[in-house]
Enzyme design. Structure first.
Site, mmCIF file in Angstrom:
data_model
loop_
_atom_site.group_PDB
_atom_site.id
_atom_site.type_symbol
_atom_site.label_atom_id
_atom_site.label_comp_id
_atom_site.label_asym_id
_atom_site.label_seq_id
_atom_site.Cartn_x
_atom_site.Cartn_y
_atom_site.Cartn_z
ATOM 1 C CD GLU A 258 -4.630 -4.844 -36.836
ATOM 2 O OE1 GLU A 258 -4.444 -3.882 -37.586
ATOM 3 O OE2 GLU A 258 -4.100 -4.922 -35.714
ATOM 4 N NE ARG B 266 -4.075 -4.871 -41.048
ATOM 5 C CZ ARG B 266 -4.964 -3.887 -41.011
ATOM 6 N NH1 ARG B 266 -5.450 -3.364 -42.122
ATOM 7 N NH2 ARG B 266 -5.375 -3.398 -39.857
ATOM 8 C CD1 TRP C 297 8.230 -0.723 -36.259
ATOM 9 C CD2 TRP C 297 7.971 0.452 -34.380
ATOM 10 N NE1 TRP C 297 6.944 -0.927 -35.800
ATOM 11 C CE2 TRP C 297 6.762 -0.219 -34.654
ATOM 12 C CE3 TRP C 297 8.046 1.270 -33.226
ATOM 13 C CZ2 TRP C 297 5.639 -0.112 -33.841
ATOM 14 C CZ3 TRP C 297 6.924 1.374 -32.419
ATOM 15 C CH2 TRP C 297 5.735 0.699 -32.728
ATOM 16 C CG ASP D 139 2.108 -7.338 -36.144
ATOM 17 O OD1 ASP D 139 2.141 -6.437 -35.283
ATOM 18 O OD2 ASP D 139 1.227 -7.403 -37.016
HETATM 19 C C1 FRU Z 1 -0.935 -5.487 -36.440
HETATM 20 C C2 FRU Z 1 -0.733 -4.800 -37.774
HETATM 21 C C3 FRU Z 1 -1.097 -5.729 -38.901
HETATM 22 C C4 FRU Z 1 -0.315 -5.168 -40.055
HETATM 23 C C5 FRU Z 1 0.951 -4.710 -39.374
HETATM 24 C C6 FRU Z 1 1.560 -3.485 -39.970
HETATM 25 O O1 FRU Z 1 -0.162 -4.980 -35.402
HETATM 26 O O2 FRU Z 1 -1.475 -3.607 -37.813
HETATM 27 O O3 FRU Z 1 -2.489 -5.823 -39.142
HETATM 28 O O4 FRU Z 1 -0.075 -6.131 -41.042
HETATM 29 O O5 FRU Z 1 0.627 -4.470 -38.020
HETATM 30 O O6 FRU Z 1 2.808 -3.226 -39.419
#
Ligand code: FRU
Length: 479
Positions: A204, A152, A19, A22
């Site tokens: 995010e 985050r 998988w 980001d």
């Molecule tokens: C965005 C997200 C981020 C997080 C990551 C987790 O797509 O949700 O905020 O750090 O993916 O995989």
């Protein structure tokens, strides 16, 4: 060819297996573009996150490297960024070796399950061998959670005027800026956005960087949001304004999107690329990312995109166009005589059509339908609707669509350009189209799951309306 499975993109990065979501830690160093990414190597749905790693000399041809960061007792390795600490502010450099420092979120699944609110904290790791091996800092986390569940995706930038690092952090419904002299201790500077921008979902993956337009410096703040995107699900919004090392002040209050989606998300830019700003996104949408057809890997990145600024009617916009490096896989362009396009004739009956290509055309501001289709009877339409002054992508007959009911929805992007003619630039892979219209002012990215490549094109226009300058540039597989 290294990869030739069904649905394997041929001109975009995807991991060998497992998988991916980001893009993370994108940094340019010593002639190499590094791409790290949210990765779960043991499955094809989202799971305990690692940072996968790939390298490239042109952001087009990629070589997958060993996994850079593994989950540990502080948690999964969520999204973040990487910098080249040239001044060795962190002290991680040894014997003149410049440290590459990764700044990421440690996500503690145990704390999350227990219903705590402080399970996301910021940590760092460094590499002295150009990203091959990594050492996590013993003092992690370096920025502790003050009690905000969504805390985050740190993006760090060297703010030269004040000789300090700026961390742009997504904190639920706003951005919080922190600063640091050494990447290890962080001080809060300000917050932005509680009452501005789109708020249909959690903020995010942000990014903050300066860009120049006609000699004037502007700061671009990218804020990804999930859900709440203009075509549903996740998408990338941005603000243009000023930043003084402490606070970000937007120029105006309009909501703007770098790409109207539906399949560009978590997009941010490379660090350390000088005056260039190159953006890369994850080519999916959280609405159905875990459900799209897949075999041994799941998901793809977008094509790298060069960002620019453009002023239209006193308003400054961010533009995205394919990075010039795409030329490294281009074969000689074919200019399609406009006469053969009349009456929606199939371009493939006049020229040898490639499977993967870039299509450029300009046309009068009238209804327009560009049909991409294949020998399996599947098709996708990219077009312009004069009445609503919007471009659109229709993919309900594009191939497999039944895995999620929202996948077949029509996607739109308004036209922002003041130009009279439509200007369309489309990059077509075996499983995606990316449309950059009007010099990258109106963008739509859409994935699809067709049985065969779309190596047929027909164009329809409103009666008497003309299409000109149609060119097709065949693109070679990157694998
Ligand atoms: C965005 C997200 C981020 C997080 C990551 C987790 O797509 O949700 O905020 O750090 O993916 O995989």
């Amino acid at each position: 060819k290294l990869y030739h499975e069904q649905y394997r993109p041929q001109i975009h990065f995807s991991p060998k297996s497992g998988w991916m979501n980001d893009p993370n830690g994108m940094v340019y160093y010593k002639g190499v573009y590094h791409l790290f990414y949210q990765h779960y190597p043991d499955g094809i749905v989202w799971g305990p996150m690692h940072w996968g790693h790939a390298t490239s000399k042109d952001m087009i041809h990629w070589k997958e490297q060993k996994i850079a960061l593994y989950p540990d007792k502080l948690g999964y390795i969520f999204s973040g960024s990487a910098v080249i600490d040239v001044n060795n502010t962190s002290g991680f450099g040894k014997n003149g070796k410049v440290p590459m420092v990764a700044i990421f979120t440690h996500h503690d699944p145990v704390g999350e399950k227990a219903g705590k609110d402080n399970f996301q904290n910021q940590s760092i790791a460094y590499s002295l061998d150009e990203g091959k091996t990594w050492t996590k800092y013993a003092g992690n986390p370096v920025l502790k959670n003050p009690g905000i569940k969504d805390f985050r995706d740190p993006k760090v930038y060297w703010y030269e005027p004040q000789h300090k690092w700026i961390m742009t952090l997504a904190t639920k419904d706003r951005i919080t800026f922190y600063s640091s002299p050494n990447l290890k201790t962080w001080k809060k500077e300000s917050e932005f956005g509680e009452h501005l921008g789109a708020h249909g979902g959690v903020w995010e993956c942000p990014d903050l960087f300066p860009m120049t337009l006609k000699g004037k410096q502007h700061w671009v703040l990218i804020v990804n949001i999930n859900p709440g995107g203009p075509n549903g699900g996740s998408a990338t919004q941005y603000f243009i304004g000023d930043f003084n090392g402490k606070t970000f002040t937007p120029m105006n209050e309009n909501v703007k999107w770098a790409d109207f989606g539906p399949d560009e998300y978590a997009g941010i830019t490379w660090s350390n690329t000088g005056n260039r700003r190159i953006f890369l996104g994850w080519m999916s949408n959280w609405e159905y990312a875990n459900q799209v057809p897949a075999s041994t890997w799941r998901s793809t990145m977008t094509i790298p995109r060069e960002l620019g600024l453009k002023e239209v009617n006193g308003e400054v916009y961010l533009t995205s166009t394919p990075a010039k490096e795409l030329a490294s896989i281009a074969i000689k362009s074919i200019n399609v005589p406009t006469a053969i396009l009349a009456n929606g004739r199939d371009v493939a009956s006049f020229i040898k059509m490639p499977s993967y290509y870039r299509l450029k055309l300009s046309a009068a501001k009238e209804d327009l339908f560009i049909n991409l289709f294949n020998d399996a009877g599947e098709s996708l339409v990219i077009g312009y609707n004069k009445k609503s002054d919007r471009y659109f992508i229709e993919r309900d007959k594009s191939g497999k669509t039944d895995f999620n009911k929202n996948f077949s929805k029509l996607a739109y992007v308004p036209r922002f350009s003041g130009q009279e003619t439509l200007d369309v630039d489309i990059v077509v892979d075996g499983t995606s189209v990316e449309m950059f219209a009007d010099g990258g002012l109106s963008n739509l990215t859409s994935i699809f799951f067709a049985a065969k490549p779309y190596n047929h094109i027909s164009i329809q226009t409103a009666k008497g309306s003309v299409v000109n300058k149609v060119s097709i540039t065949p693109l070679k597989s990157i694998w």
